[in-house]
Design a protein around this motif. Structure first.
Motif, PDB file in Angstrom:
ATOM      1  N   ARG A 282      17.132 -26.790  38.097  1.00 58.10           N
ATOM      2  CA  ARG A 282      16.732 -25.422  37.764  1.00 58.10           C
ATOM      3  C   ARG A 282      15.602 -25.445  36.738  1.00 58.10           C
ATOM      4  NH1 ARG A 282      18.049 -23.352  41.999  1.00 58.10           N
ATOM      5  NH2 ARG A 282      17.029 -21.545  41.040  1.00 58.10           N
ATOM      6  N   ARG A 283      14.837 -24.382  36.690  1.00 54.53           N
ATOM      7  CA  ARG A 283      13.798 -24.241  35.674  1.00 54.53           C
ATOM      8  C   ARG A 283      14.436 -23.832  34.349  1.00 54.53           C
ATOM      9  NH1 ARG A 283       9.887 -19.862  37.506  1.00 54.53           N
ATOM     10  NH2 ARG A 283      11.816 -18.970  38.336  1.00 54.53           N
ATOM     11  N   ALA A 284      13.832 -24.273  33.259  1.00 58.91           N
ATOM     12  CA  ALA A 284      14.367 -23.951  31.934  1.00 58.91           C
ATOM     13  C   ALA A 284      13.229 -23.861  30.939  1.00 58.91           C
ATOM     14  CB  ALA A 284      15.375 -25.002  31.479  1.00 58.91           C
ATOM     15  N   VAL A 285      13.391 -22.980  29.955  1.00 57.91           N
ATOM     16  CA  VAL A 285      12.401 -22.854  28.892  1.00 57.91           C
ATOM     17  C   VAL A 285      13.133 -22.523  27.598  1.00 57.91           C
ATOM     18  CG1 VAL A 285      11.995 -20.412  29.424  1.00 57.91           C
ATOM     19  CG2 VAL A 285      10.281 -21.701  28.145  1.00 57.91           C
ATOM     20  N   ALA A 286      12.722 -23.159  26.507  1.00 57.15           N
ATOM     21  CA  ALA A 286      13.287 -22.889  25.182  1.00 57.15           C
ATOM     22  C   ALA A 286      12.281 -22.075  24.383  1.00 57.15           C
ATOM     23  CB  ALA A 286      13.615 -24.198  24.463  1.00 57.15           C
ATOM     24  N   LEU A 287      12.738 -20.972  23.815  1.00 58.44           N
ATOM     25  CA  LEU A 287      11.883 -20.060  23.067  1.00 58.44           C
ATOM     26  C   LEU A 287      12.367 -19.974  21.627  1.00 58.44           C
ATOM     27  CD1 LEU A 287      11.932 -17.179  25.705  1.00 58.44           C
ATOM     28  CD2 LEU A 287      10.109 -18.868  25.404  1.00 58.44           C
ATOM     29  N   ARG A 288      11.482 -20.251  20.686  1.00 59.19           N
ATOM     30  CA  ARG A 288      11.876 -20.087  19.289  1.00 59.19           C
ATOM     31  C   ARG A 288      11.853 -18.607  18.947  1.00 59.19           C
ATOM     32  NH1 ARG A 288      10.810 -19.447  14.099  1.00 59.19           N
ATOM     33  NH2 ARG A 288      11.935 -20.779  12.621  1.00 59.19           N
ATOM     34  N   ALA A 289      12.987 -18.093  18.454  1.00 60.89           N
ATOM     35  CA  ALA A 289      13.088 -16.665  18.155  1.00 60.89           C
ATOM     36  C   ALA A 289      14.153 -16.454  17.091  1.00 60.89           C
ATOM     37  CB  ALA A 289      13.457 -15.880  19.413  1.00 60.89           C
ATOM     38  N   ASP A 290      13.772 -15.834  15.997  1.00 57.25           N
ATOM     39  CA  ASP A 290      14.697 -15.504  14.929  1.00 57.25           C
ATOM     40  C   ASP A 290      15.156 -14.066  15.137  1.00 57.25           C
ATOM     41  OD1 ASP A 290      16.139 -14.977  12.665  1.00 57.25           O
ATOM     42  OD2 ASP A 290      14.607 -15.667  11.259  1.00 57.25           O
TER      43      ASP A 290
END
Length: 246
Positions: A56-64
């Motif tokens: 599967r596709r995956a993406v990590a997003l930095r978010a506070d």
């Protein structure tokens, strides 16, 4: 369970604990996943690699989540990266425990910002980006359903607000086939609340099963509510607490 192939999800707070287990379980069910993290980039990337291992596709997003602009940005970035948004799992949360007289204004502001405002803002953004037939699932706490121990007032109050969000939002989005549900976990074995920690005995003894839950057990409930099989479940609270409130 019906296939979730070609669906996409955003899991907030997905670098560890319940969030990581949920992101991985959704990938196992055929969902492409974006996840947010604040500081644990290594953990987030480890989850991404596991998701990719399931094809599967995956993406990590930095978010506070404490930043007022962050929740909507994460929703839009996830939808842009994955091409659409079908599932939103509001998992990110914080707890500041202590006697009410010891809680500072800063404590109150941050807990309400992360546990209440961020969830509302993510839901608002998702309502504009989500496909019809989508799913919104928020993670609360069983502490909002019964009297917990001293020191939990701020945390329980913040999580209780999610019930007030879930029910009317389910009505509002129902005509589009979007379901909105809230899960209420009891004691779950995580880094922040380990099953062998100093406060574990009382929590374990208060459950009917006399044990902590696992992150995979909670993730399995979220995955079900995110599936096509749960299309007629909305506006409800589902306890996954080992009988703590029995």
């Amino acid at each position: 369970m019906n296939s979730s192939s070609n669906r996409t999800a955003l899991v907030t707070g997905g670098s560890r604990g319940i969030g990581a287990a949920t992101a991985i379980r959704l990938a196992q069910d055929g969902v492409d996943v974006a996840l947010t993290y604040v500081q644990d980039e290594a953990g987030a990337q480890a989850v991404v690699r596991k998701i990719e291992g399931y094809g599967r596709r995956a993406v990590a997003l930095r978010a506070d989540a404490a930043d007022a602009a962050s929740p909507a940005t994460a929703v839009h970035d996830a939808a842009d990266a994955l091409g659409r948004l079908d599932i939103l799992v509001n998992n990110a949360g914080i707890g500041v425990l202590g006697p009410i007289t010891s809680l500072t204004d800063a404590d109150i502001d941050r807990v309400l910002a992360v546990n209440v405002r961020a969830v509302f803002l993510a839901c608002r953004a998702a309502a504009g980006r989500m496909s019809d037939g989508g799913r919104i699932i928020s993670v609360g706490t069983a502490l909002s359903r019964y009297t917990g121990g001293p020191g939990g007032t701020l945390y329980a109050m913040s999580k209780s607000a999610l019930a007030g969000l879930t029910k009317p939002l389910a009505r509002e989005l129902g005509p589009r086939g979007i379901t909105v549900n809230l899960i209420q976990p009891g004691p779950v074995d995580t880094d922040l609340n380990p099953a062998d920690g100093p406060f574990a005995a009382g929590q374990r003894g208060a459950t009917a099963l006399e044990r902590f839950g696992t992150t995979d057990e909670v993730a399995s409930l979220i995955a079900y509510l995110a599936s096509e099989d749960a299309a007629y479940i909305t506006g409800t609270e589902v306890a996954v607490d080992g009988g703590h409130a029995a």
